[in-house]
Structures are given as structure tokens and as C-alpha cells.
Design a protein around this motif. Structure first.
Motif, PDB file in Angstrom:
ATOM      1  N   UNK A  37       0.774  -1.213  -0.184  1.00 61.27           N
ATOM      2  CA  UNK A  37      -0.012   0.168   0.011  1.00 61.27           C
ATOM      3  C   UNK A  37       0.967   1.139   0.075  1.00 61.27           C
ATOM      4  N   UNK A  38       1.817   1.272   0.749  1.00 58.81           N
ATOM      5  CA  UNK A  38       2.790   2.472   0.863  1.00 58.81           C
ATOM      6  C   UNK A  38       3.394   2.727  -0.512  1.00 58.81           C
ATOM      7  N   UNK A  39       3.947   1.469  -0.994  1.00 63.94           N
ATOM      8  CA  UNK A  39       4.596   1.580  -2.330  1.00 63.94           C
ATOM      9  C   UNK A  39       3.704   1.983  -3.291  1.00 63.94           C
ATOM     10  N   UNK A  40       2.567   1.633  -3.335  1.00 64.59           N
ATOM     11  CA  UNK A  40       1.438   2.080  -4.405  1.00 64.59           C
ATOM     12  C   UNK A  40       1.049   3.488  -4.191  1.00 64.59           C
ATOM     13  N   UNK A  41       1.099   4.083  -3.107  1.00 65.40           N
ATOM     14  CA  UNK A  41       0.734   5.331  -3.032  1.00 65.40           C
ATOM     15  C   UNK A  41       2.313   6.347  -3.463  1.00 65.40           C
ATOM     16  N   UNK A  42       3.352   5.806  -2.975  1.00 69.60           N
ATOM     17  CA  UNK A  42       4.592   6.686  -2.734  1.00 69.60           C
ATOM     18  C   UNK A  42       5.596   6.140  -3.690  1.00 69.60           C
ATOM     19  N   UNK A  43       5.389   5.122  -4.777  1.00 72.69           N
ATOM     20  CA  UNK A  43       6.422   4.563  -5.391  1.00 72.69           C
ATOM     21  C   UNK A  43       6.800   5.447  -6.339  1.00 72.69           C
ATOM     22  N   UNK A  44       5.674   6.185  -7.079  1.00 72.49           N
ATOM     23  CA  UNK A  44       5.981   7.192  -8.167  1.00 72.49           C
ATOM     24  C   UNK A  44       6.906   8.372  -7.713  1.00 72.49           C
ATOM     25  N   UNK A  45       6.894   8.595  -6.684  1.00 77.43           N
ATOM     26  CA  UNK A  45       7.673   9.562  -6.150  1.00 77.43           C
ATOM     27  C   UNK A  45       8.991   9.262  -5.919  1.00 77.43           C
ATOM     28  N   UNK A  64      -3.100  -2.974  -8.312  1.00 78.64           N
ATOM     29  CA  UNK A  64      -4.065  -2.625  -7.311  1.00 78.64           C
ATOM     30  C   UNK A  64      -5.490  -2.296  -8.054  1.00 78.64           C
ATOM     31  N   UNK A  65      -5.272  -1.512  -8.955  1.00 70.99           N
ATOM     32  CA  UNK A  65      -6.381  -0.905  -9.768  1.00 70.99           C
ATOM     33  C   UNK A  65      -7.467  -1.889 -10.220  1.00 70.99           C
ATOM     34  N   UNK A  66      -6.663  -3.192 -10.929  1.00 70.78           N
ATOM     35  CA  UNK A  66      -7.556  -4.087 -11.631  1.00 70.78           C
ATOM     36  C   UNK A  66      -8.200  -5.047 -10.485  1.00 70.78           C
ATOM     37  N   UNK A  70     -12.212  -5.374 -10.186  1.00 71.89           N
ATOM     38  CA  UNK A  70     -12.614  -6.703 -10.468  1.00 71.89           C
ATOM     39  C   UNK A  70     -12.951  -7.637  -9.610  1.00 71.89           C
ATOM     40  N   UNK A  71     -12.522  -6.938  -8.209  1.00 70.26           N
ATOM     41  CA  UNK A  71     -12.616  -7.785  -6.981  1.00 70.26           C
ATOM     42  C   UNK A  71     -11.934  -9.066  -6.973  1.00 70.26           C
ATOM     43  N   UNK A  72     -10.620  -9.064  -7.600  1.00 68.62           N
ATOM     44  CA  UNK A  72      -9.843 -10.147  -7.775  1.00 68.62           C
ATOM     45  C   UNK A  72      -9.252 -10.547  -6.172  1.00 68.62           C
ATOM     46  N   UNK A  73      -9.197 -11.827  -5.823  1.00 64.82           N
ATOM     47  CA  UNK A  73      -8.605 -12.168  -4.679  1.00 64.82           C
ATOM     48  C   UNK A  73      -6.977 -11.725  -4.447  1.00 64.82           C
ATOM     49  N   UNK A  74      -6.755 -11.470  -3.330  1.00 64.26           N
ATOM     50  CA  UNK A  74      -5.431 -11.092  -3.176  1.00 64.26           C
ATOM     51  C   UNK A  74      -4.594 -12.330  -2.673  1.00 64.26           C
ATOM     52  N   UNK A  75      -3.514 -12.662  -2.993  1.00 64.65           N
ATOM     53  CA  UNK A  75      -2.794 -13.711  -2.606  1.00 64.65           C
ATOM     54  C   UNK A  75      -2.319 -13.628  -1.260  1.00 64.65           C
TER      55      UNK A  75
END
Length: 146
Positions: A37-45, A64-66, A70-75
Motif C-alpha cells: 500500500x505504501x509503495x502503491x501511493x509513494x512509489x511514483x515519487x 491494485x487498480x485491476x 474486478x474484485x480479484x482475490x489477493x494472494x
């Protein structure tokens, strides 16, 4: 015969030493979820400093977006569910990791849409900023040659 140390949180007769590896996996899965989650938000920076990491960030954002759309299960959620059962812990709610650890804890439950929008804006802003930085550096490099 049960010892006093074998009772309590893990239930009657739970082998605590057998639960320890599962507990470690739970902690690992939770830590990896938060890191994601942290990398999703801050990785671009982070890519502003280390541009080669932008490919990884794009992959994380797409996943994360897909997954959300689509409600895909998270491993990692599946791993945590199995490990919690092995550790004798209560189950995650059906909604999963975000609902258990983030929504209603870090922000009010009714602001989920706003938080998703802010995350999208942060990601988009970081990518636009990266593009601007690349153009500025390229222009500076070209100007330095002449």
C-alpha cells in the motif's frame, strides 16, 4: 494434561510452539500488505530519485487498480487467512485486509471513495512530476552540450 501456558488466546490445548510459524506468516503477510500500500501511493515519487523503479510501480498500480475494479482475490490475504487459522487466530472479515486493518482505522469507513480518489491523484501527480523532471533534465543535458 494442559499447562497454564498452553491455555488462553490460542484456545484450549493449542500447541503454541506449532502456532508460532503460522503467527510469523501472519505478521509477514500483514507487513507485506502495508508495504504494498505504501509503495502503491509513494512509489511514483521514489521513481523521481530512482527512475528505473517506475516499471515496478506501474505493475503495482495496475495490480491494485485491476484487483479493486474486478474484485480479484489477493494472494497475501489468502495467505493470511490460512496462517491465521493455523495460528489459532480469529478469521479476517470476508471483505479482507483493507476492511480489517485500514478502513475505519486510518480513515472513517464512509470516506473510502475519497481515499481512493486521493490515492489516484497522488499516483497520477507522481507520474506527471516524473515526466516533468525527465523533460527538464533532458533539456538541461541538451543545453549543456551546446
Amino acid at each position: 494434561m494442559l499447562r497454564e501456558s498452553d491455555r488462553g488466546y490460542h484456545g484450549e490445548g493449542m500447541n503454541l510452539s506449532g502456532a508460532l510459524p503460522f503467527t510469523i506468516v501472519v505478521v509477514f503477510a500483514v507487513a507485506m500488505h502495508f508495504a504494498f500500500i505504501v509503495y502503491l501511493v509513494l512509489g511514483g515519487f521514489l521513481a523521481w530519485r530512482w527512475p528505473a523503479t517506475i516499471g515496478l510501480h506501474i505493475a503495482v498500480v495496475v495490480w491494485g487498480a485491476v484487483g479493486l475494479a474486478l474484485g480479484l482475490p489477493c494472494p497475501l490475504t489468502d495467505l493470511e487467512r490460512v496462517a491465521r487459522a493455523g495460528a489459532g487466530m480469529g478469521p479476517l472479515p470476508p471483505e479482507g485486509f483493507i476492511e480489517h486493518y485500514v478502513t475505519g482505522v486510518w480513515y472513517p469507513s464512509d470516506l473510502g471513495g475519497l481515499v481512493q480518489t486521493l490515492v489516484f491523484v497522488a499516483v497520477l501527480g507522481s507520474w506527471v512530476g516524473l515526466r516533468i523532471r525527465r523533460r527538464t533534465r533532458a533539456a538541461t543535458a541538451v543545453g549543456a552540450v551546446f
